[in-house]
Design a protein around this motif. Structure first.
Motif, PDB file in Angstrom:
ATOM      1  N   LEU A 323      23.710 -16.187  -2.067  1.00 32.21           N
ATOM      2  CA  LEU A 323      23.186 -15.793  -0.755  1.00 32.21           C
ATOM      3  C   LEU A 323      24.298 -15.281   0.159  1.00 32.21           C
ATOM      4  O   LEU A 323      24.097 -14.320   0.910  1.00 32.21           O
ATOM      5  N   LEU A 324      25.459 -15.917   0.107  1.00 34.73           N
ATOM      6  CA  LEU A 324      26.577 -15.475   0.940  1.00 34.73           C
ATOM      7  C   LEU A 324      27.044 -14.077   0.534  1.00 34.73           C
ATOM      8  O   LEU A 324      27.381 -13.248   1.388  1.00 34.73           O
ATOM      9  N   ILE A 325      27.041 -13.821  -0.765  1.00 35.17           N
ATOM     10  CA  ILE A 325      27.432 -12.489  -1.251  1.00 35.17           C
ATOM     11  C   ILE A 325      26.375 -11.454  -0.872  1.00 35.17           C
ATOM     12  O   ILE A 325      26.701 -10.372  -0.373  1.00 35.17           O
ATOM     13  N   VAL A 326      25.106 -11.795  -1.098  1.00 34.16           N
ATOM     14  CA  VAL A 326      24.009 -10.882  -0.752  1.00 34.16           C
ATOM     15  C   VAL A 326      24.013 -10.577   0.738  1.00 34.16           C
ATOM     16  O   VAL A 326      23.787  -9.434   1.161  1.00 34.16           O
ATOM     17  N   GLY A 327      24.303 -11.595   1.565  1.00 33.25           N
ATOM     18  CA  GLY A 327      24.327 -11.410   3.007  1.00 33.25           C
ATOM     19  C   GLY A 327      25.344 -10.406   3.492  1.00 33.25           C
ATOM     20  O   GLY A 327      25.196  -9.837   4.583  1.00 33.25           O
ATOM     21  N   CYS A 328      26.376 -10.181   2.683  1.00 31.71           N
ATOM     22  CA  CYS A 328      27.394  -9.181   3.048  1.00 31.71           C
ATOM     23  C   CYS A 328      26.863  -7.755   2.919  1.00 31.71           C
ATOM     24  O   CYS A 328      27.385  -6.845   3.564  1.00 31.71           O
ATOM     25  N   PHE A 329      25.852  -7.570   2.089  1.00 27.79           N
ATOM     26  CA  PHE A 329      25.426  -6.210   1.756  1.00 27.79           C
ATOM     27  C   PHE A 329      23.961  -5.914   2.064  1.00 27.79           C
ATOM     28  O   PHE A 329      23.556  -4.753   2.015  1.00 27.79           O
ATOM     29  N   MET A 330      23.180  -6.938   2.373  1.00 27.14           N
ATOM     30  CA  MET A 330      21.744  -6.719   2.525  1.00 27.14           C
ATOM     31  C   MET A 330      21.236  -7.325   3.827  1.00 27.14           C
ATOM     32  O   MET A 330      21.690  -8.386   4.244  1.00 27.14           O
ATOM     33  N   ASP A 331      20.296  -6.653   4.454  1.00 25.29           N
ATOM     34  CA  ASP A 331      19.646  -7.166   5.651  1.00 25.29           C
ATOM     35  C   ASP A 331      18.961  -8.492   5.350  1.00 25.29           C
ATOM     36  O   ASP A 331      18.420  -8.700   4.262  1.00 25.29           O
ATOM     37  N   THR A 332      18.960  -9.394   6.327  1.00 25.67           N
ATOM     38  CA  THR A 332      18.401 -10.738   6.140  1.00 25.67           C
ATOM     39  C   THR A 332      16.926 -10.699   5.748  1.00 25.67           C
ATOM     40  O   THR A 332      16.506 -11.432   4.832  1.00 25.67           O
ATOM     41  N   ILE A 333      16.143  -9.862   6.422  1.00 28.10           N
ATOM     42  CA  ILE A 333      14.706  -9.781   6.121  1.00 28.10           C
ATOM     43  C   ILE A 333      14.479  -9.336   4.685  1.00 28.10           C
ATOM     44  O   ILE A 333      13.674  -9.928   3.946  1.00 28.10           O
ATOM     45  N   ALA A 334      15.188  -8.289   4.277  1.00 26.62           N
ATOM     46  CA  ALA A 334      15.042  -7.784   2.910  1.00 26.62           C
ATOM     47  C   ALA A 334      15.455  -8.843   1.898  1.00 26.62           C
ATOM     48  O   ALA A 334      14.789  -9.036   0.870  1.00 26.62           O
ATOM     49  N   ALA A 335      16.544  -9.545   2.174  1.00 27.38           N
ATOM     50  CA  ALA A 335      17.027 -10.575   1.254  1.00 27.38           C
ATOM     51  C   ALA A 335      16.000 -11.693   1.096  1.00 27.38           C
ATOM     52  O   ALA A 335      15.771 -12.184  -0.013  1.00 27.38           O
ATOM     53  N   ILE A 336      15.376 -12.095   2.194  1.00 27.46           N
ATOM     54  CA  ILE A 336      14.381 -13.170   2.132  1.00 27.46           C
ATOM     55  C   ILE A 336      13.178 -12.742   1.305  1.00 27.46           C
ATOM     56  O   ILE A 336      12.703 -13.489   0.446  1.00 27.46           O
ATOM     57  N   ILE A 337      12.691 -11.520   1.534  1.00 26.80           N
ATOM     58  CA  ILE A 337      11.499 -11.053   0.814  1.00 26.80           C
ATOM     59  C   ILE A 337      11.774 -10.938  -0.680  1.00 26.80           C
ATOM     60  O   ILE A 337      10.944 -11.313  -1.519  1.00 26.80           O
ATOM     61  N   ILE A 338      12.957 -10.439  -1.037  1.00 27.87           N
ATOM     62  CA  ILE A 338      13.277 -10.215  -2.450  1.00 27.87           C
ATOM     63  C   ILE A 338      13.670 -11.512  -3.157  1.00 27.87           C
ATOM     64  O   ILE A 338      13.253 -11.774  -4.294  1.00 27.87           O
ATOM     65  N   LEU A 339      14.466 -12.349  -2.488  1.00 25.19           N
ATOM     66  CA  LEU A 339      15.060 -13.499  -3.167  1.00 25.19           C
ATOM     67  C   LEU A 339      14.218 -14.775  -3.110  1.00 25.19           C
ATOM     68  O   LEU A 339      14.353 -15.632  -3.974  1.00 25.19           O
ATOM     69  N   THR A 340      13.352 -14.912  -2.094  1.00 23.43           N
ATOM     70  CA  THR A 340      12.557 -16.145  -2.004  1.00 23.43           C
ATOM     71  C   THR A 340      11.699 -16.379  -3.250  1.00 23.43           C
ATOM     72  O   THR A 340      11.703 -17.499  -3.801  1.00 23.43           O
ATOM     73  N   PRO A 341      10.962 -15.367  -3.749  1.00 28.37           N
ATOM     74  CA  PRO A 341      10.174 -15.606  -4.969  1.00 28.37           C
ATOM     75  C   PRO A 341      11.045 -15.912  -6.188  1.00 28.37           C
ATOM     76  O   PRO A 341      10.564 -16.510  -7.156  1.00 28.37           O
ATOM     77  N   ILE A 342      12.316 -15.505  -6.141  1.00 28.78           N
ATOM     78  CA  ILE A 342      13.224 -15.759  -7.260  1.00 28.78           C
ATOM     79  C   ILE A 342      13.839 -17.147  -7.166  1.00 28.78           C
ATOM     80  O   ILE A 342      13.875 -17.900  -8.142  1.00 28.78           O
ATOM     81  N   LEU A 343      14.338 -17.493  -5.975  1.00 26.33           N
ATOM     82  CA  LEU A 343      15.152 -18.692  -5.824  1.00 26.33           C
ATOM     83  C   LEU A 343      14.362 -19.951  -5.478  1.00 26.33           C
ATOM     84  O   LEU A 343      14.754 -21.058  -5.856  1.00 26.33           O
ATOM     85  N   LEU A 344      13.240 -19.807  -4.770  1.00 26.27           N
ATOM     86  CA  LEU A 344      12.468 -20.990  -4.379  1.00 26.27           C
ATOM     87  C   LEU A 344      11.952 -21.778  -5.589  1.00 26.27           C
ATOM     88  O   LEU A 344      12.053 -23.015  -5.601  1.00 26.27           O
ATOM     89  N   PRO A 345      11.418 -21.116  -6.634  1.00 25.25           N
ATOM     90  CA  PRO A 345      11.000 -21.886  -7.822  1.00 25.25           C
ATOM     91  C   PRO A 345      12.156 -22.643  -8.474  1.00 25.25           C
ATOM     92  O   PRO A 345      11.953 -23.754  -8.977  1.00 25.25           O
ATOM     93  N   VAL A 346      13.343 -22.046  -8.456  1.00 24.45           N
ATOM     94  CA  VAL A 346      14.511 -22.725  -9.031  1.00 24.45           C
ATOM     95  C   VAL A 346      14.834 -23.970  -8.207  1.00 24.45           C
ATOM     96  O   VAL A 346      15.111 -25.045  -8.753  1.00 24.45           O
TER      97      VAL A 346
END
Length: 421
Positions: A323-346
């Motif tokens: 998340l810290l790496i992604v935050g350097c390159f991606m908008d917070t809203i976009a990161a949440i929409i893309i990564l939540t379905p990936i990371l929340l189940p984990v």
């Protein structure tokens, strides 16, 4: 398709294409190259993804923040903060942080918090002898609290994407947001003491504190009404955003009389532009995420995390690093929409509560507001102070470290997020 999707997205970001456009173009390129799905897929996602009642909170909270920033609310919150901490070593810096915490409770946006507070506090700090880079870094980092202390636009997005209660997310963000503010204040105090930045020379006075609280009573009443209404079941978070607009307008026009009706046109335009930017990101990021899901990327990433270790602490630390790496390159809203379905189940698989994990995710991505090259708060702060992005990026490093330390504390102590639920 996944390789094409990621490659095209990375190339577009390299050429400084705006995040929302880059996401949309990468989806379009992947669809054209693969040929298995029509381009109508992107058009459908752009419309259906924003057709959501909870998402109505976004334009309303943005509009509320703009109205409150121009209605005299920021200045009164600053006066209250200064009466509380202004006399301490580095008092003006601490005042800026406390004010950002106050404003976070009515805005829901990091950049809006920096703009509202920084326009007043950065020049004030510089005039009192503070280094311009330090002064700007203080406000830019404290502005990140705008998405941690409720209401919070990223929390709305996490709730919608992860099917988690937005109201519970708001409650869970209170203590972590305060803790982040304390962490930034501790470093600011240390830096100020080291460099001889004194307070305002006044003694802390209970009478003065009560006076400033009384003068700012309408400003301080806003978060009480918004959050109290949500937690009391009077209205939903989406309805609360509309209530915030109404209250901010009434207070700014009729009580403080600093918000002029002729300013409304500019306020509506600024709010509409910001809302349009966010909703474009929401639509394109949703389409991007759907393609990832079709390619089974979430499952593969989950398996890769669990293949490294089954220890919950190790898994979450790896997620935080991502998340810290992604935050350097991606908008917070976009990161949440893309990564939540990936990371929340984990996170659920290794035993983390969805609310607790959501706070971890929000705080980690909030750090992205102050990490180059896409740190939005850095751009807003640099615009106010006239500093170069490079100079500000160096000054912000200790504040990033402080926020990461607080993030780890939040991760290891779930009660900080869950005790109020």
């Amino acid at each position: 398709m996944a390789i094409t999707l990621f490659t095209s997205f990375a190339l577009l970001l390299t050429f400084a294409v705006p995040i929302g456009i880059a996401l949309g173009l990468s989806v379009m390129i992947a669809l054209l190259v693969d040929g298995a799905m029509p381009l109508e897929f992107l058009m459908k996602e752009l419309t259906t993804s924003v057709n959501s009642f909870p998402l109505l909170a976004i334009p309303f909270f943005i509009l509320a923040g703009e109205i409150m920033g121009r209605g005299g609310i920021s200045r009164r919150l600053i006066n209250v903060a200064e009466s509380l901490v202004g006399s301490v070593v580095g008092g003006t810096a601490l005042t800026a942080i406390v004010t950002c915490m106050f404003f976070a409770a009515i805005s829901g946006s990091g950049p809006a918090t920096v703009a509202a507070v920084g326009g007043i506090m950065i020049p004030a700090m510089v005039s009192k002898g503070f280094d311009r880079k330090f002064a700007t870094a203080v406000v830019a980092s404290a502005g990140s609290i705008g998405v941690i202390i409720p209401p919070s636009i990223p929390m709305v997005m996490y709730g919608v994407t992860g099917s988690v209660s937005i109201g519970d997310m708001f409650i869970a963000g209170i203590l972590p947001g305060i803790l982040v503010g304390i962490g930034l204040m501790v470093y600011s105090y240390y830096f100020s003491k080291k460099n001889g930045y004194l307070g305002n020379g006044k003694k802390i006075s209970v009478i003065n504190i009560l006076k400033e609280i009384w003068n700012a009573k309408w400003s301080l009443l806003i978060p009480v009404i918004i959050l109290g209404g949500i937690y009391g079941g009077v209205f939903t978070p989406t309805e609360a955003a509309a209530v915030a607009v109404f209250i901010g307008f009434i207070i700014g026009v009729f009580f403080y009389r600093e918000l002029k009706l002729k300013e409304l046109a500019d306020i509506f335009i600024e709010s509409a532009l910001m809302t349009a930017t966010i909703l474009i990101i929401v639509g394109t990021a949703t389409a991007f995420g759907k393609l990832l899901a079709m390619e089974q990327i979430p499952n593969k990433i989950a398996e890769s995390f669990l293949s490294i270790s089954s220890n919950p602490t190790v898994v979450i630390l790896l997620i935080i690093l991502l998340l810290l790496i992604v935050g350097c390159f991606m908008d917070t809203i976009a990161a949440i929409i893309i990564l939540t379905p990936i990371l929340l189940p984990v996170a659920k698989l290794v035993g983390f509560d969805p609310i607790h994990f959501g706070i971890i995710m929000i705080v980690a991505l909030a750090i992205g507001f102050i990490t180059p090259p896409v740190g939005v708060n850095l751009f807003v702060g640099a615009g106010i102070s006239g500093l170069s992005l490079e100079a500000l990026s160096k000054a912000i490093i200790p504040f990033i470290v402080a926020m990461v330390i607080v993030l780890l504390i939040i991760m290891f102590i779930p009660a900080l997020s869950l005790i109020l639920l």
